[in-house]
Scaffold this motif. Structure first.
Motif, PDB file in Angstrom:
ATOM      1  N   PRO A 125      81.818 -51.662  27.553  1.00  0.00           N
ATOM      2  CA  PRO A 125      82.211 -52.137  26.217  1.00  0.00           C
ATOM      3  C   PRO A 125      83.698 -52.451  26.090  1.00  0.00           C
ATOM      4  O   PRO A 125      84.058 -53.399  25.400  1.00  0.00           O
TER       5      PRO A 125
ATOM      6  N   TRP B 105      81.833 -47.621  17.445  1.00  0.00           N
ATOM      7  CA  TRP B 105      83.128 -47.096  17.897  1.00  0.00           C
ATOM      8  C   TRP B 105      83.635 -46.005  16.978  1.00  0.00           C
ATOM      9  O   TRP B 105      84.580 -45.284  17.318  1.00  0.00           O
TER      10      TRP B 105
ATOM     11  N   VAL C 243      78.869 -47.419  24.162  1.00  0.00           N
ATOM     12  CA  VAL C 243      80.067 -47.213  23.335  1.00  0.00           C
ATOM     13  C   VAL C 243      80.161 -45.738  22.941  1.00  0.00           C
ATOM     14  O   VAL C 243      81.201 -45.092  23.103  1.00  0.00           O
TER      15      VAL C 243
ATOM     16  N   ALA D  24      83.983 -45.412  23.314  1.00  0.00           N
ATOM     17  CA  ALA D  24      84.615 -44.969  22.063  1.00  0.00           C
ATOM     18  C   ALA D  24      85.465 -43.727  22.306  1.00  0.00           C
ATOM     19  O   ALA D  24      86.529 -43.555  21.697  1.00  0.00           O
TER      20      ALA D  24
END
Lengths: 566, 429
Positions: free
Chosen positions: A14, A374, A435, A440
């Protein structure tokens, strides 16, 4: 020159906006490169799902309270024991495994970095000792400042720069990574057996409120340019009606950093309760996620609970005592002078408990109702909500409404009247899971520039290859295969070396510990501040010279230096 | 040369404010230390080199030979026991656990004969504790139960409790109440505001009576409980409830008297009960300077704080079965490695007799009672004097001890790592 070539990987990365491509990943000297020589050993990934190594941005795996969780629980140790095998040491424990147990189980799941969620500065040496015995993950330690007397004095004086100077001295001394606030002010009140009921209550004897501590520390954090934001365990954990405290806290988050959030809220499931008592508790995930959706400066992790046995452990000492009063099993407490507190109790989350069912639903709702993946990280606050080995099951629940309904049918039938979960149709996709389990985390922790959490050339070669082909697997219906696939990688590669294959660790590891040293001007160096030194010598029980963690405890330390704006 | 902020490696207080004067490889003065610390630093009875027993004679051997012999003995044993560990650094304890794992041995530390019952009680009901600084800064009530700190932990009261001024107690000696509970008068009971003298073996009953009173069931308490009057029990319970912060410290008078772990369980449950009224904590007075460290190190590697048996391939723990005294008494082990402790001076006679009948190897800087039961002794540097290393204070605070001068001896860790290397070569991963 060590090389490795991963061929035919189905990559989701990502951070580099790669959303599923068959690619080769060339690796040299532990890093991802553009190409390798013909002599490089080859791993054929066979089109399997390939992700950057997993990162846990909030877990309790090392340090005083974790080890006390083991110490007080021989029954837990008996539950997870494995024999010595090849390179693998003996392991014990289910919810609080031994250090090697944690490391092997994370490796089997493709995790290559873990952040220990709470380190008391005075006892930091212990955390670092256990880090060196957690061989296969790079480690970081959130450092507790919630009840720090010097911080509260700076807050009372409205002196953000002094608060920053205290953080700089302590992070440097204890080799910590980020600022952790656990029930800010409440842990100091617990020194007298009390707690605070809201973020505008005054801390006894110190004349400051949690809101003031949080606000000051967020600004001090940015003055020091720390990679991560303030990492906050809100006040009032686990109390019915606490969503109001959470919403008030979210409202405090300013917009101070264009690269990442200004405030990281941990285990938000435990902070999203409506009602006034355990009898009328309900889910307030919709209100909390609405606030988070409207505030890109906030990132949270779920704090998902899963049914079964676990051990709760937190710096939030008063909360653990309240929980002990409910459960009446056993209770340990360990307050740390001038700094913080902690508590430990074992719990059993059961489907027979309506409250537990509501808690289970809220965690999932937080992930499903947060629009931007995120902003909602997948974590259980291991082992508080559940041991991290439950992550694959949580992934499957987020990817499959059918699985949620199947599980929902086993719950207390009243649950659906208290939670919106079963009206939510959203099913997360592979990209969103990637993510929420690594990208994230890397961004929120501010370590993507260190080459963590992604697979572009120059990044550290931490790679997880899962035995799943996304085009042949429908997670909405084949959720059992998703659970099995995420539970055991085909290969886990750490720093360019295969460390685990088909769930078994195959080499001795040697992790790194990442820590942060903010550089401050001499007038903010507290080791030269007579008042700070005098108070230290008067009230701590160790001498100031014996407090800092020596370099020998970080044989492979990676120091991030920052220049403070002071 | 004077070295400041030196950490004393004698008792669980781990006082870290000593000033030690060093001349070459010798300590010539100690400031701030208690008499026990003085003796530890200034004492000069170290063994010069490894020695091996041949018949009735002791012959000097080289370190290489001694290490090779130790490894052979352990490799050839069916059920080796690795015992001690509380007087050495955490780094050595860590190698020790890995060595036990590799050998399929039993490893136990000295808490088995001191606070082992406390650990068993904690495993039943938990442990509401704190660091010593919390007591120093906050406690207005102290209870010393079954211990005599003035003799056994001489600076405990001045550094951490009775006489130590704290943030919330500027005039500690006047502002604090001290209660001492024991079966006889001691130096410590002489300075107490309230001395509870109980009949030997009466701890459990007295604790139960106090719990009943705090719970509001005082009507059940008879006129006298194990020699303690009802009036005094009520007075003490009121003192406890009225305290802003109370701290109980307990010693072997509670852990090793009749009732053992049940006494500790009762004391912990009294502490929990008192937390419903005010703030209360309870802490064991650990003896050896790093006995708590051995519990910590054993736990993060094996899952258990002491008495760990690796014979089954996994870590198995069952105090009463896998504890050193029980194994020796049953004559079960056929080799023993003693590190940094002196079972010869403390274990029951039968156990010592068995130690003498099997190849027993001792790693220790000094000649002690265990030497006379051993076949081989390997002298090492003393952590905190001529070796540095990690130690855990009685409240779990880890400290790095200092080395005051370069040692001519290897450390425990170095010796154990070399033994481990030989064993690993034979057993391999």
């Amino acid at each position: 020159m060590t090389e490795l070539l991963i061929r035919n990987a189905y990559v989701i990365d990502p951070i580099n906006d790669i959303r599923g491509e068959i690619m080769d990943i060339p690796i040299r000297e532990g890093k991802i490169v553009e190409e390798v020589s013909d002599r490089a050993p080859v791993i054929d990934a066979e089109g399997y799902l390939t992700l950057p190594g997993g990162i846990d941005s909030h877990s309790h795996v090392c340090g005083t309270k974790v080890n006390f969780g083991r110490y007080m629980s021989p029954e837990d140790m008996r539950a997870g024991r494995t024999a010595r095998k090849g390179r693998m040491h003996v392991t014990s424990g289910y919810s609080v495994p031994t250090t090697f147990g944690n490391s092997y189980r994370y490796s089997a799941m493709g995790y290559t970095m873990v952040l220990e969620g709470a380190m008391a500065p005075l006892e930091a040496r212990h955390t670092h000792e256990e880090f060196t015995a957690t061989p296969h993950q790079d480690m970081m330690a959130n450092t507790l400042f919630d009840g720090n007397w010097s911080i509260m004095e700076a807050v009372l004086d409205k002196d953000v720069k002094r608060a920053a100077a205290v953080v700089a001295w302590i992070l440097n001394a204890v080799k910590g990574f980020a600022i952790k606030l656990t029930n800010p002010g409440g842990t100091e009140a617990w020194g007298w057996g009390e707690d605070l009921a809201g973020i505008h209550d005054e801390v006894p004897h110190f004349g400051v409120t949690p809101a003031e501590i949080i606000g000051t520390m967020i600004r001090a954090n940015e003055l020091l340019h720390l990679p991560h934001s303030v990492h906050l365990h809100c006040n009032n954990l686990g109390v019915p009606g606490n969503h109001r405290t959470t919403l008030e806290t979210i409202a405090l988050a300013p917009d101070l950093n264009p690269k990442r959030q200004s405030l990281y809220l941990t285990h938000v499931q435990f902070h999203s309760y409506g009602g006034t008592t355990w009898r009328d508790i309900d889910s307030r995930s919709e209100e909390v996620t609405k606030a988070v959706n409207a505030k890109p400066q906030v990132v949270m992790d779920m704090g998902q609970i899963m049914f079964g046995r676990t051990t709760t452990m937190t710096a939030d000492g008063p909360m653990e005592f309240k929980l002990y009063m409910l459960h009446h099993n056993k209770w340990s407490n360990h307050d740390v002078e001038l700094e913080t507190g902690s508590g430990i109790i074992p719990v059993y989350y059961t489907r027979k408990s309506l409250v537990n069912c509501i808690m289970w639903a809220i965690g999932l709702e937080l992930a499903l109702l947060t629009k931007n993946p995120w902003q909602c990280i997948l974590a259980t606050d291991n082992p508080n909500g559940a041991p991290f080995v439950k992550y694959p099951e949580i992934i499957a629940l987020l990817m499959s409404k059918k699985f949620r309904e199947q599980e929902g049918a086993l719950l207390d039938p009243r649950t659906e009247h208290h939670v919106p979960l079963f009206a939510i149709d959203r099913e997360l996709d592979w990209y969103e899971i990637a993510v929420m389990t690594r990208a994230a985390q890397a961004k929120a922790l501010g370590i993507q520039d260190l080459g963590r959490g992604h697979l572009a050339p120059g990044a550290l070669a931490d790679v997880a290859i899962y035995p799943m082909k996304t085009d042949q697997l429908d997670p909405a219906t084949q959720f059992q295969q998703v659970i099995a696939g995420f539970a055991r990688t085909r290969y886990t590669i750490k720093r360019g070396r295969v460390v685990a294959r088909d769930g078994e660790v195959v080499v001795d590891g040697a992790n790194s510990t990442i820590w942060v040293r903010p550089k401050v001007p001499p007038e903010y160096d507290l080791s030269r501040d007579p008042e700070f030194v005098k108070k230290f010598e008067q009230y701590y029980t160790v001498r100031m010279r014996n407090y800092p963690v020596q370099d020998t405890y970080l044989p492979r330390g990676i120091c991030i230096e920052t220049e403070a704006d002071l | 040369m004077k070295v400041e902020d030196v950490i004393c490696p004698f008792c669980g207080c781990l006082c870290d404010d000593l000033v030690v004067e060093v001349e070459g490889e010798r300590v010539i003065g100690v400031e701030n230390g208690c008499t026990l610390a003085q003796e530890k630093f200034m004492g000069d009875h170290r063994l010069g080199h490894p020695i091996r027993r041949t018949g009735k004679e002791w012959t000097p051997v080289s370190y290489d030979e001694a290490i090779e012999t130790a490894a052979r003995v352990l490799l050839e044993a069916d059920r080796p026991l690795l015992y001690g560990w509380s007087g050495t650094q955490g780094e050595a304890q860590s190698v020790g656990v890995h060595l036990a794992e590799l050998l399929g041995a039993v490893i136990d530390n000295t808490s088995t004969v001191c606070h082992g019952p406390s650990i068993m009680a904690i495993q039943e009901v938990g442990h509401p504790g704190c660091t010593l600084g919390q007591v120093k800064n906050r406690a207005d009530l102290l209870i010393y139960w079954g211990c005599n700190p003035i003799d056994a932990h001489p600076r405990h009261m001045s550094r951490y409790t009775t006489y130590a001024d704290g943030f919330f107690l500027k005039d500690a000696f006047r502002d604090r109440k001290v209660i001492v509970v024991d079966i006889r008068e001691t130096e410590s009971s002489n300075i107490a505001d309230e001395f509870i003298r109980i009949d030997p073996g009466g701890d459990y009953e007295v604790l139960s009576a106090l719990r009943a009173i705090v719970r509001g069931k005082g009507a059940l308490v008879p006129a006298s409980v194990s020699g303690v009057s009802r009036e005094q029990l009520f007075r003490v319970a009121d003192l406890c409830k009225a305290a802003r912060f109370g701290a109980i410290f307990f010693g072997l008078g509670l852990t090793m008297s009749p009732g053992k772990q049940k006494n500790i369980r009762n004391a912990i449950e009294l502490t929990e009960e008192l937390n419903r009224h005010t703030k209360f904590t309870i802490s064991p007075m650990r003896g050896h300077w790093n006995v708590y460290g051995s519990n910590e190190v054993f736990t993060w590697i094996s899952g258990y704080p002491y008495a760990v048996d690796f014979a089954r391939g996994i870590a198995f723990y069952n105090p009463g079965e896998t504890t050193a005294v029980d194994i020796l008494k049953r004559g079960e082990c056929d080799a023993c490695l003693v590190v940094a402790s002196d079972p010869g001076a403390h274990f029951p006679r039968d156990c010592c007799a068995h130690l003498a009948s099997i190849p027993t190897i001792q790693i220790d800087p000094h000649v002690n009672a265990t030497t006379h039961l051993s076949h081989l002794q390997i002298p090492v540097a003393v952590t905190g004097i001529d070796a540095e290393g990690t130690a855990y204070r009685m409240d779990g605070v880890p400290i790095r001890t200092r080395s005051l001068f370069p040692s001519r001896y290897p450390t425990d860790t170095e010796i154990l790592e070399r033994i481990y290397a030989i064993v690993a070569r034979e057993k391999g991963p």
